[in-house]
Motif scaffolding. Structure first.
Motif, PDB file in Angstrom:
ATOM      1  N   LEU A 124       5.371 -11.214   0.273  1.00 24.63           N
ATOM      2  CA  LEU A 124       5.527 -11.003  -0.572  1.00 24.63           C
ATOM      3  C   LEU A 124       5.177 -11.637  -1.312  1.00 24.63           C
ATOM      4  O   LEU A 124       4.094 -11.998  -2.851  1.00 24.63           O
ATOM      5  N   HIS A 125       5.636 -13.658  -0.976  1.00 25.32           N
ATOM      6  CA  HIS A 125       4.443 -14.576  -2.189  1.00 25.32           C
ATOM      7  C   HIS A 125       2.838 -13.927  -1.972  1.00 25.32           C
ATOM      8  O   HIS A 125       2.217 -14.322  -3.142  1.00 25.32           O
ATOM      9  N   HIS A 126       2.230 -13.818  -0.789  1.00 26.12           N
ATOM     10  CA  HIS A 126       0.617 -13.947  -0.235  1.00 26.12           C
ATOM     11  C   HIS A 126      -0.012 -12.941  -1.488  1.00 26.12           C
ATOM     12  O   HIS A 126      -0.528 -13.186  -2.193  1.00 26.12           O
ATOM     13  N   LEU A 127       1.013 -11.804  -1.291  1.00 30.61           N
ATOM     14  CA  LEU A 127       0.838 -10.580  -2.298  1.00 30.61           C
ATOM     15  C   LEU A 127       0.853 -10.730  -4.304  1.00 30.61           C
ATOM     16  O   LEU A 127       0.238 -10.918  -4.343  1.00 30.61           O
ATOM     17  N   ALA A 128       1.328 -11.923  -4.468  1.00 28.22           N
ATOM     18  CA  ALA A 128       1.547 -11.956  -5.498  1.00 28.22           C
ATOM     19  C   ALA A 128       0.529 -13.176  -5.912  1.00 28.22           C
ATOM     20  O   ALA A 128      -0.032 -13.222  -7.272  1.00 28.22           O
ATOM     21  N   LYS A 129       0.214 -13.953  -4.696  1.00 29.04           N
ATOM     22  CA  LYS A 129      -1.475 -14.519  -5.030  1.00 29.04           C
ATOM     23  C   LYS A 129      -2.245 -13.850  -4.701  1.00 29.04           C
ATOM     24  O   LYS A 129      -3.282 -14.397  -4.639  1.00 29.04           O
ATOM     25  N   GLN A 130      -2.817 -12.532  -4.601  1.00 27.64           N
ATOM     26  CA  GLN A 130      -3.662 -11.729  -4.748  1.00 27.64           C
ATOM     27  C   GLN A 130      -4.185 -11.506  -3.696  1.00 27.64           C
ATOM     28  O   GLN A 130      -5.498 -11.320  -3.116  1.00 27.64           O
ATOM     29  N   ARG A 131      -3.556 -12.324  -2.406  1.00 31.16           N
ATOM     30  CA  ARG A 131      -4.018 -12.085  -1.060  1.00 31.16           C
ATOM     31  C   ARG A 131      -3.659 -10.989  -0.456  1.00 31.16           C
ATOM     32  O   ARG A 131      -3.110 -10.110  -0.890  1.00 31.16           O
ATOM     33  N   ILE A 132      -5.118 -10.516   0.564  1.00 30.01           N
ATOM     34  CA  ILE A 132      -5.186  -8.899   1.302  1.00 30.01           C
ATOM     35  C   ILE A 132      -4.213  -9.705   2.604  1.00 30.01           C
ATOM     36  O   ILE A 132      -5.031 -10.240   3.096  1.00 30.01           O
ATOM     37  N   CYS A 133      -3.136  -8.832   2.499  1.00 31.29           N
ATOM     38  CA  CYS A 133      -1.854  -8.740   3.804  1.00 31.29           C
ATOM     39  C   CYS A 133      -2.236  -8.167   4.685  1.00 31.29           C
ATOM     40  O   CYS A 133      -2.498  -6.719   4.644  1.00 31.29           O
ATOM     41  N   ILE A 134      -2.831  -8.810   6.447  1.00 37.31           N
ATOM     42  CA  ILE A 134      -3.340  -7.782   7.845  1.00 37.31           C
ATOM     43  C   ILE A 134      -1.692  -8.616   8.053  1.00 37.31           C
ATOM     44  O   ILE A 134      -1.301  -9.512   8.749  1.00 37.31           O
ATOM     45  N   LEU A 135      -0.811  -7.463   8.866  1.00 35.89           N
ATOM     46  CA  LEU A 135       0.389  -7.108   9.110  1.00 35.89           C
ATOM     47  C   LEU A 135       0.064  -7.084  10.505  1.00 35.89           C
ATOM     48  O   LEU A 135      -0.079  -5.789  10.865  1.00 35.89           O
ATOM     49  N   ALA A 136       0.573  -7.621  11.591  1.00 34.19           N
ATOM     50  CA  ALA A 136      -0.068  -7.237  12.739  1.00 34.19           C
ATOM     51  C   ALA A 136       1.391  -7.482  13.688  1.00 34.19           C
ATOM     52  O   ALA A 136       2.615  -7.957  13.359  1.00 34.19           O
ATOM     53  N   GLY A 137       1.577  -7.264  14.742  1.00 32.42           N
ATOM     54  CA  GLY A 137       2.691  -6.558  15.979  1.00 32.42           C
ATOM     55  C   GLY A 137       3.638  -5.203  15.683  1.00 32.42           C
ATOM     56  O   GLY A 137       5.003  -5.216  16.491  1.00 32.42           O
ATOM     57  N   GLY A 138       3.073  -4.268  14.519  1.00 35.40           N
ATOM     58  CA  GLY A 138       3.518  -3.204  15.058  1.00 35.40           C
ATOM     59  C   GLY A 138       5.364  -3.828  13.696  1.00 35.40           C
ATOM     60  O   GLY A 138       4.970  -4.770  12.538  1.00 35.40           O
ATOM     61  N   THR A 139       5.906  -2.699  14.052  1.00 30.61           N
ATOM     62  CA  THR A 139       7.872  -3.785  14.143  1.00 30.61           C
ATOM     63  C   THR A 139       8.014  -4.995  15.194  1.00 30.61           C
ATOM     64  O   THR A 139       9.136  -5.400  14.373  1.00 30.61           O
ATOM     65  N   GLY A 140       7.150  -5.278  15.577  1.00 36.24           N
ATOM     66  CA  GLY A 140       7.852  -5.879  16.613  1.00 36.24           C
ATOM     67  C   GLY A 140       8.775  -5.453  17.935  1.00 36.24           C
ATOM     68  O   GLY A 140       9.512  -6.336  18.712  1.00 36.24           O
ATOM     69  N   ASN A 141       8.548  -4.192  18.077  1.00 34.03           N
ATOM     70  CA  ASN A 141       9.721  -3.450  19.026  1.00 34.03           C
ATOM     71  C   ASN A 141       8.731  -2.644  19.737  1.00 34.03           C
ATOM     72  O   ASN A 141       8.450  -2.223  18.789  1.00 34.03           O
ATOM     73  N   PRO A 142       9.708  -2.394  20.832  1.00 36.61           N
ATOM     74  CA  PRO A 142       8.994  -1.175  21.715  1.00 36.61           C
ATOM     75  C   PRO A 142       9.330   0.357  21.229  1.00 36.61           C
ATOM     76  O   PRO A 142       9.839   0.143  20.547  1.00 36.61           O
ATOM     77  N   PHE A 143       8.453   1.029  21.310  1.00 37.71           N
ATOM     78  CA  PHE A 143       8.860   2.276  21.137  1.00 37.71           C
ATOM     79  C   PHE A 143       9.251   2.634  19.735  1.00 37.71           C
ATOM     80  O   PHE A 143       8.634   4.449  19.333  1.00 37.71           O
ATOM     81  N   PHE A 144       8.041   2.446  18.288  1.00 37.84           N
ATOM     82  CA  PHE A 144       7.615   2.742  17.376  1.00 37.84           C
ATOM     83  C   PHE A 144       6.508   2.473  17.027  1.00 37.84           C
ATOM     84  O   PHE A 144       4.994   1.463  18.225  1.00 37.84           O
TER      85      PHE A 144
END
Length: 242
Positions: A124-144
């Protein structure tokens, strides 16, 4: 198709990008011109005024389900797939920055020597700064799946829409690459997508979007400015509504 969906209506946008979208004409890995094109498209979308987050898959390097089919334990195979998403996130981060826009890669699987660990507050901090956030690692859990991960992150970050970038221009009644009689669907509800078992996203992703009343846009990433065009309400796409 011009839809009521307009960039000005979406303060925060979650984009689900498959790993395969980064291969371009290659069989696997990263295709530099395609990576640059998608990065420029993400920057164009951000310039429309929306806050942009991206959940990226890893199928261009390794897909957990395929690894499990080859005899690797499913949980371990999914863990390998999560690592593949981090490679893609770092590549997209670099490409977005090369296109002149700030970006941050965050991983649900902590590896602080490579990128920032994911947390809702950090994103949320990065988004408020208008940075594009690239989210990796899925949910952090297998089977999702990363589809479910995209909707989960969209709900966490109060996204106004989840944009699913695919190889086809929306949802069809069947796979249009296999069935020439498949019919394009312009609009449907989450319940209809679940009941009809439309395979563009898994059931868990549709159910989570339904529970959180998040609309989903399904569009093709094949052309330049595809994200920007869909976000502006232009071109052809399917809208899945609560």
């Amino acid at each position: 198709m011009t839809d009521e969906s307009q960039a000005g209506l979406y303060k925060r946008v979650m984009i689900k990008l498959s790993g395969e979208a980064l291969t371009g004409p290659e069989d696997h890995g990263l295709h530099a011109p395609t990576l640059s094109r998608i990065a420029e498209d993400l920057v164009g979308a951000a310039k429309l005024g929306s806050e942009i987050a991206v959940v990226v898959g890893g199928g261009n390097f390794f897909r957990g389900m395929q690894g499990a089919a080859k005899g690797i334990e499913r949980a371990r195979a999914d863990s390998i797939g999560m690592l593949a998403t981090v490679m893609n996130a770092l590549a997209i981060e670099a490409a977005v920055e090369a296109a002149g826009h700030p970006a941050r890669a965050l991983s649900a699987v902590p590896m602080p020597s490579l990128c920032q660990p994911y947390s809702r507050q950090a994103a949320l901090h990065h988004l408020a700064k208008q940075r594009i956030c690239i989210l990796a690692g899925g949910t952090g859990n297998p089977f999702f799946t990363t589809d479910t991960g995209a909707v989960l992150r969209g709900a966490e970050l109060s996204a106004d829409v989840v944009m699913k970038a695919t190889q086809v221009d929306g949802i069809y009644t069947a796979d249009p690459k296999r069935d020439p009689k498949a019919e394009w669907i312009g609009r449907l509800t989450h319940d209809e997508a679940i009941e009809r078992r439309l395979a563009v996203m898994d059931t868990a992703a549709f159910a989570l979007a339904r529970e959180n009343r998040i609309p989903i846009m399904v569009f093709s990433i094949a052309e330049p400015s595809a994200i920007t065009e869909a976000l502006s309400g232009h071109g052809r796409f399917t809208v899945v509504t609560p």
